[in-house]
Design an enzyme around this catalytic site. Sequence first.
Site, PDB file in Angstrom:
ATOM      1  CD  GLN A   1      40.828  37.536  50.107  1.00  0.00           C
ATOM      2  OE1 GLN A   1      41.327  38.553  49.545  1.00  0.00           O
ATOM      3  NE2 GLN A   1      39.643  37.131  49.797  1.00  0.00           N
TER       4      GLN A   1
ATOM      5  CE1 TYR B   1      31.868  32.476  40.168  1.00  0.00           C
ATOM      6  CE2 TYR B   1      30.672  32.019  42.067  1.00  0.00           C
ATOM      7  CZ  TYR B   1      30.813  32.463  40.860  1.00  0.00           C
ATOM      8  OH  TYR B   1      29.212  32.482  40.151  1.00  0.00           O
TER       9      TYR B   1
ATOM     10  CD  GLU C   1      38.972  30.001  39.751  1.00  0.00           C
ATOM     11  OE1 GLU C   1      39.039  30.482  38.804  1.00  0.00           O
ATOM     12  OE2 GLU C   1      38.494  30.381  40.833  1.00  0.00           O
TER      13      GLU C   1
ATOM     14  CG  ASP D   1      35.538  34.586  47.678  1.00  0.00           C
ATOM     15  OD1 ASP D   1      35.264  35.605  47.559  1.00  0.00           O
ATOM     16  OD2 ASP D   1      36.595  34.150  48.255  1.00  0.00           O
TER      17      ASP D   1
ATOM     18  CB  CYS E   1      35.364  41.771  47.417  1.00  0.00           C
ATOM     19  SG  CYS E   1      35.191  41.310  45.443  1.00  0.00           S
TER      20      CYS E   1
END
Length: 434
Positions: free
Chosen positions: A269, A296, A317, A362, A389
């Site tokens: 991040q 993710y 992932e 996420d 997001c």
Amino acid sequence: MKTTIKKWGINAEGIGYLHHKPVFIKGALPDEVVSFTLEKEMPRYSIGHLQSILKESPRRRKSPCAYADQCDGCALMHVDYKGQCLMKMQILKQTLAKYAGYRGKINPIIKNESVLGYRNSCKMPVKQVDGKIRLGMYKAESNTFVSIPRCIVHQKSLEQTRQMLESIFNTYSMQAYDFQTESGLRTVVIKEFEEKIQVILVTGQDTLDAEMLKEISQLEQVVSIWQSIKTDNSVDIYGKEMRLLYGQKTMELHLDDLVLQLLPRSFFQLNTRQAYRLYHYVKDLIQPCDVLVEAYSGIGAMSLMLAKKAKKVIGIEYIEDAVQNANENAQRNHLKHVSFVCEDAGKALRDMKETIDALVVDPPRAGLDALMKEVILKKQPNQIVYVSCNPSTLAKDLKQLQEVYQIKSVQPFDMFSQTQHVESVVLMAKKEVK
């Protein structure tokens, strides 16, 4: 023409109305009266160009950035911080109501303690401008390059390093990338964690000047220099070949008692402090359980933070380097019950034999794909924590998941001050069977 701005648009435009049709006007704020010209007229909306402000909002301020109007990177520089947070809350509220039918409580936004100088990395394209190498940005939805002499949302040391790198490149007559010769500098990536800096130079088939590399290595806080060879036009910023030219192979980051090593391709991040607060918030939401899955999962930071919440933790992932990085971090921190698999999230979840008690997702801005939502509704974990997001894709995904789940809480975070972006954490639980 003039109009009164009634509300925010999702990209921080002001929305007014002309003949009952919405007009999106970049740079205008709610409650302002503005004059504008029409740039584009569509069947259901129009786009206007702001000419002047006839009545100013109390939330308007003089931008602290001298280049805000040029680079388009920070859409809210002209809005005070209270106004920025109000905008993000309004967009989240409107979007959840419109697409998910959710009109329940939304917790107050968790504010960013450092509204400037918070960004721990940058990826800046390179162009030759008047014979000099310049690092900058492209204006939104265009090929117009804008040189950025100073960026005030970068961490201070990172930004100082960026400026010095530009000077060094010009001292050694570096050239911007040429597609015909497949040589030159394309992109500069700089990351800073715990006062240490990694530099990644994305180039063509170049052998970089040894003296230039030595000068870069002597910059304060630089501990690592990588070169990424990229000659194709893929969307991936890096090429397939990565060369360590100087110093440490990885960057180190501490989260509570965890020690994470980050490879150059690894993503973390962009706001370290707010990411830490978000991970802790998610950790507090999760009930102790047998099997927890994070889809993710990236380099596994959140999965590793959640390790004490479950007897078995599985991260999913699709980026191979990130999975390798995550598994190494699990081993490094002696978390034998945490593992990571390289696979598409929906396919991996579908093929799991374990009963999943808690699921953390996420996803990227595009949200959950059709397979992922189908598998979630079939597997029906007791708890879902959705980290998003993008309010639009979040709301559309929640609409489908509400067939089986109910929204228990919505918590926004201001991760990216000065921009229109808002991070949200939504807790969902299975509906009770009557």
